[in-house]
Write a protein that holds these residues in place. Structure first.
Motif, mmCIF file in Angstrom:
data_model
loop_
_atom_site.group_PDB
_atom_site.id
_atom_site.type_symbol
_atom_site.label_atom_id
_atom_site.label_comp_id
_atom_site.label_asym_id
_atom_site.label_seq_id
_atom_site.Cartn_x
_atom_site.Cartn_y
_atom_site.Cartn_z
ATOM 1 N N ALA A 299 0.835 -1.201 0.000
ATOM 2 C CA ALA A 299 0.000 0.000 0.000
ATOM 3 C C ALA A 299 0.870 1.251 0.000
ATOM 4 O O ALA A 299 0.557 2.244 -0.677
ATOM 5 C CB ALA A 299 -0.921 -0.010 1.219
ATOM 6 N N ALA A 300 1.957 1.230 0.755
ATOM 7 C CA ALA A 300 2.878 2.364 0.776
ATOM 8 C C ALA A 300 3.469 2.601 -0.604
ATOM 9 O O ALA A 300 3.578 3.747 -1.070
ATOM 10 C CB ALA A 300 3.988 2.123 1.799
ATOM 11 N N LYS A 301 3.857 1.531 -1.261
ATOM 12 C CA LYS A 301 4.426 1.661 -2.609
ATOM 13 C C LYS A 301 3.399 2.242 -3.584
ATOM 14 O O LYS A 301 3.727 3.112 -4.400
ATOM 15 C CB LYS A 301 4.905 0.286 -3.087
ATOM 16 C CG LYS A 301 5.593 0.316 -4.444
ATOM 17 C CD LYS A 301 6.054 -1.071 -4.834
ATOM 18 C CE LYS A 301 6.718 -1.070 -6.206
ATOM 19 N NZ LYS A 301 7.171 -2.419 -6.598
ATOM 20 N N ARG A 302 2.149 1.771 -3.508
ATOM 21 C CA ARG A 302 1.097 2.310 -4.386
ATOM 22 C C ARG A 302 0.894 3.792 -4.149
ATOM 23 O O ARG A 302 0.751 4.583 -5.088
ATOM 24 C CB ARG A 302 -0.224 1.566 -4.153
ATOM 25 C CG ARG A 302 -0.303 0.187 -4.767
ATOM 26 C CD ARG A 302 -1.751 -0.286 -4.853
ATOM 27 N NE ARG A 302 -2.394 -0.285 -3.548
ATOM 28 C CZ ARG A 302 -2.385 -1.319 -2.708
ATOM 29 N NH1 ARG A 302 -1.747 -2.436 -3.040
ATOM 30 N NH2 ARG A 302 -3.006 -1.256 -1.551
ATOM 31 N N LEU A 303 0.878 4.195 -2.869
ATOM 32 C CA LEU A 303 0.634 5.589 -2.547
ATOM 33 C C LEU A 303 1.769 6.472 -3.046
ATOM 34 O O LEU A 303 1.534 7.545 -3.640
ATOM 35 C CB LEU A 303 0.468 5.758 -1.033
ATOM 36 C CG LEU A 303 0.177 7.174 -0.537
ATOM 37 C CD1 LEU A 303 -1.088 7.723 -1.185
ATOM 38 C CD2 LEU A 303 0.046 7.188 0.985
ATOM 39 N N VAL A 304 3.006 6.045 -2.846
ATOM 40 C CA VAL A 304 4.147 6.834 -3.304
ATOM 41 C C VAL A 304 4.120 6.994 -4.818
ATOM 42 O O VAL A 304 4.366 8.073 -5.361
ATOM 43 C CB VAL A 304 5.465 6.170 -2.843
ATOM 44 C CG1 VAL A 304 6.657 6.790 -3.555
ATOM 45 C CG2 VAL A 304 5.636 6.313 -1.338
ATOM 46 N N ARG A 305 3.797 5.898 -5.520
ATOM 47 C CA ARG A 305 3.721 5.982 -6.981
ATOM 48 C C ARG A 305 2.592 6.902 -7.441
ATOM 49 O O ARG A 305 2.710 7.606 -8.443
ATOM 50 C CB ARG A 305 3.546 4.580 -7.569
ATOM 51 C CG ARG A 305 4.815 3.748 -7.501
ATOM 52 C CD ARG A 305 4.726 2.504 -8.365
ATOM 53 N NE ARG A 305 6.016 1.852 -8.491
ATOM 54 C CZ ARG A 305 6.233 0.763 -9.215
ATOM 55 N NH1 ARG A 305 5.227 0.202 -9.865
ATOM 56 N NH2 ARG A 305 7.435 0.224 -9.286
ATOM 57 N N MET A 306 1.468 6.884 -6.719
ATOM 58 C CA MET A 306 0.379 7.802 -7.057
ATOM 59 C C MET A 306 0.820 9.244 -6.866
ATOM 60 O O MET A 306 0.558 10.112 -7.705
ATOM 61 C CB MET A 306 -0.854 7.513 -6.195
ATOM 62 C CG MET A 306 -2.074 8.330 -6.600
ATOM 63 S SD MET A 306 -3.470 8.182 -5.463
ATOM 64 C CE MET A 306 -3.716 6.420 -5.467
ATOM 65 N N TRP A 307 1.503 9.531 -5.754
ATOM 66 C CA TRP A 307 2.014 10.885 -5.534
ATOM 67 C C TRP A 307 2.918 11.313 -6.686
ATOM 68 O O TRP A 307 2.858 12.456 -7.149
ATOM 69 C CB TRP A 307 2.784 10.952 -4.215
ATOM 70 C CG TRP A 307 1.925 11.004 -2.994
ATOM 71 C CD1 TRP A 307 0.576 11.189 -2.941
ATOM 72 C CD2 TRP A 307 2.359 10.890 -1.636
ATOM 73 N NE1 TRP A 307 0.143 11.191 -1.639
ATOM 74 C CE2 TRP A 307 1.215 11.011 -0.824
ATOM 75 C CE3 TRP A 307 3.599 10.687 -1.033
ATOM 76 C CZ2 TRP A 307 1.277 10.950 0.570
ATOM 77 C CZ3 TRP A 307 3.672 10.619 0.352
ATOM 78 C CH2 TRP A 307 2.530 10.750 1.148
ATOM 79 N N GLU A 308 3.749 10.407 -7.154
ATOM 80 C CA GLU A 308 4.657 10.760 -8.254
ATOM 81 C C GLU A 308 3.884 11.003 -9.546
ATOM 82 O O GLU A 308 4.176 11.961 -10.278
ATOM 83 C CB GLU A 308 5.696 9.660 -8.448
ATOM 84 C CG GLU A 308 6.727 9.593 -7.329
ATOM 85 C CD GLU A 308 7.906 8.696 -7.665
ATOM 86 O OE1 GLU A 308 9.040 9.079 -7.349
ATOM 87 O OE2 GLU A 308 7.670 7.602 -8.225
ATOM 88 N N ARG A 309 2.896 10.167 -9.838
ATOM 89 C CA ARG A 309 2.108 10.359 -11.066
ATOM 90 C C ARG A 309 1.363 11.688 -11.042
ATOM 91 O O ARG A 309 1.219 12.349 -12.083
ATOM 92 C CB ARG A 309 1.117 9.208 -11.256
ATOM 93 C CG ARG A 309 1.750 7.882 -11.625
ATOM 94 C CD ARG A 309 0.696 6.905 -12.148
ATOM 95 N NE ARG A 309 -0.368 6.663 -11.196
ATOM 96 C CZ ARG A 309 -0.335 5.719 -10.253
ATOM 97 N NH1 ARG A 309 0.737 4.942 -10.147
ATOM 98 N NH2 ARG A 309 -1.356 5.552 -9.441
ATOM 99 N N LEU A 310 0.874 12.071 -9.877
ATOM 100 C CA LEU A 310 0.126 13.320 -9.731
ATOM 101 C C LEU A 310 1.042 14.519 -9.508
ATOM 102 O O LEU A 310 0.554 15.639 -9.317
ATOM 103 C CB LEU A 310 -0.867 13.206 -8.566
ATOM 104 C CG LEU A 310 -1.957 12.142 -8.710
ATOM 105 C CD1 LEU A 310 -2.795 12.065 -7.438
ATOM 106 C CD2 LEU A 310 -2.838 12.446 -9.914
#
Length: 430
Positions: A299-310
């Protein structure tokens, strides 16, 4: 006098055009263009941390900057770096936009496509204003040279990892260290900061959502001054009112808090909204809390990647706190750091829920005993994150440093490639 100019333009062609014309201005020292709002704010914060004199006199903001809209970005720069003259570059130059730009804090508006004479005049005016402000600020020895108070966001990889408890303890540590501290509950639909501290207060951050100019008096009316020394800005009691706090409102509120408090700790919960994304983007320190288990780390990895995409936050600019750690845990901080590409703190937080259960159930986490290993670790982390002053550290037991050192992410952490570790490694591509 040499005028330092920092252009901010997301479009490469526009950036080249601006830089080409700036290089023709006499006594101008243009810096390389920054491509987005995040890079601009990070660059200014880095320069301001050295000295107010390191900041450019003029910042040019192109209308197509992103991800933060140009007017919101200008307001943010004006709030955090009041000695910088900001000028908007726009293809629309009507009275309505001019008024909106001035209300946001701009020192001028230049029409696109650029004309040399107009650019020279507006840059010179903004530079002269900036020099005058710095001369005025220099008269007061107590005037801060930096970008205002320090903002720290705390976000959870998923529910139940200890996000709110971590945020509350960070804020309590800062207040005990003598820092003027605000704790904000930006978990807008399910915020529990008030429950953790046994506080009931009818005002909330939603009451500030529709206010364009948040004065100190208006802010004070919405803040609860707790006996712990914290200023609390709570989430609304009615979860549906959380929708009133959008990205723009969050930026305004954070700017007002930053101007008044030395430390602003923001509990962002676990859901990504426009409001908490704005908080994470503008934060000096963005903390992500996880536990050392497969589900939470993914979940942490998904959230970090979402922050980067946005374009909210880069992984390497995110600080990872590992909660409920033990030396027997197969998933260690070093592996979590490698998987998420974040920066793990030196001090993980031990798994010792029995120490917390009584104060959590009573809603009195401020009464947690100083001998608690969890408290020792979290208050040590507060120092690691720059929330405490060296001269006024709170009375944390001496064992805090030793307790934190045992769980660092250095060579002492042996990562065994079996069980959940193997599962995580197989899931890295996700």
């Amino acid at each position: 006098m040499t005028t330092r100019i920092l252009p901010a333009a997301g479009d490469p062609d526009a950036a080249r055009a601006v830089l080409a014309l700036l290089s023709q201005l006499p006594d101008a020292e243009p810096a390389g263009p920054v491509p987005d709002s995040t890079t601009l704010l990070d660059t200014l914060a880095r320069l301001a941390s050295e000295s107010i004199d390191e900041l450019p006199e003029v910042v040019l903001v192109h209308e197509r900057i992103g991800p933060v809209p140009a007017l919101d970005l200008i307001r943010e720069v004006a709030l955090r770096f009041p000695a910088v003259g900001v000028v908007l570059l726009s293809s629309e130059t009507g009275p309505a936009l001019f008024s909106a730009a001035m209300d946001s804090g701009a020192r001028g508006l230049i029409s696109l496509p650029l004309a040399y004479e107009e650019l020279a005049a507006r840059v010179q005016a903004a530079a002269q204003w900036s020099v005058g402000v710095r001369r005025h600020l220099g008269r007061g020895a107590d005037t801060p040279a930096g970008p205002g108070g320090r903002v720290v966001t705390v976000t959870g990889a998923k529910g139940g990892v200890g996000t709110t408890f971590t945020a509350v303890q960070f804020a309590l540590a800062a207040a005990a260290a003598g820092r003027r501290t605000a704790l904000v509950d930006l978990d807008l639909q399910a915020g529990d900061v008030g429950s953790y501290l046994d506080v009931q207060f009818r005002r909330s951050i939603a009451d500030l959502a529709g206010i364009q100019d948040i004065s100190p008096r208006v802010l004070q009316d919405a803040v609860y001054d707790d006996r712990t020394g914290l200023a609390l800005l709570l989430a609304p009691a009615e979860g549906e009112r959380g929708e009133e706090v959008d990205e723009r409102a969050a930026r305004h509120v954070i700017g007002a808090l930053r101007a008044r408090y030395e430390i602003v700790v923001i509990d962002c919960g676990t859901q990504v909204t426009g409001a908490n994304a704005a908080a994470v983007e503008t934060a000096d320190v963005a903390v992500l809390v996880t536990t050392p288990d497969v589900v939470a780390v993914r979940a942490a990895k998904r959230l970090v990647r979402m922050w980067e995409r946005l374009q909210v936050r880069k992984a390497e600019d995110t600080t990872m706190v590992v909660n409920r750690w033990s030396k027997h845990t197969e998933i260690q901080p070093a592996l979590i750091q490698k998987i998420t590409k974040t920066r793990a703190t030196r001090t993980p937080v031990p798994a010792a829920f029995k120490e917390l259960q009584a104060v959590v159930d009573a809603g009195r986490v401020q009464d947690l005993d100083n001998r608690s290993t969890v408290k020792q670790a979290l208050w040590t982390l507060a120092g690691e994150l720059g929330l405490l002053t060296a001269a006024q550290d709170p009375s944390v037991p001496a064992q805090a440093a030793a307790g934190g050192a045992s769980g660092g992410s250095g060579s002492a952490l042996a990562v065994r490639a079996a069980g959940p570790v193997a599962r995580l490694r197989r899931g890295r591509e996700g």
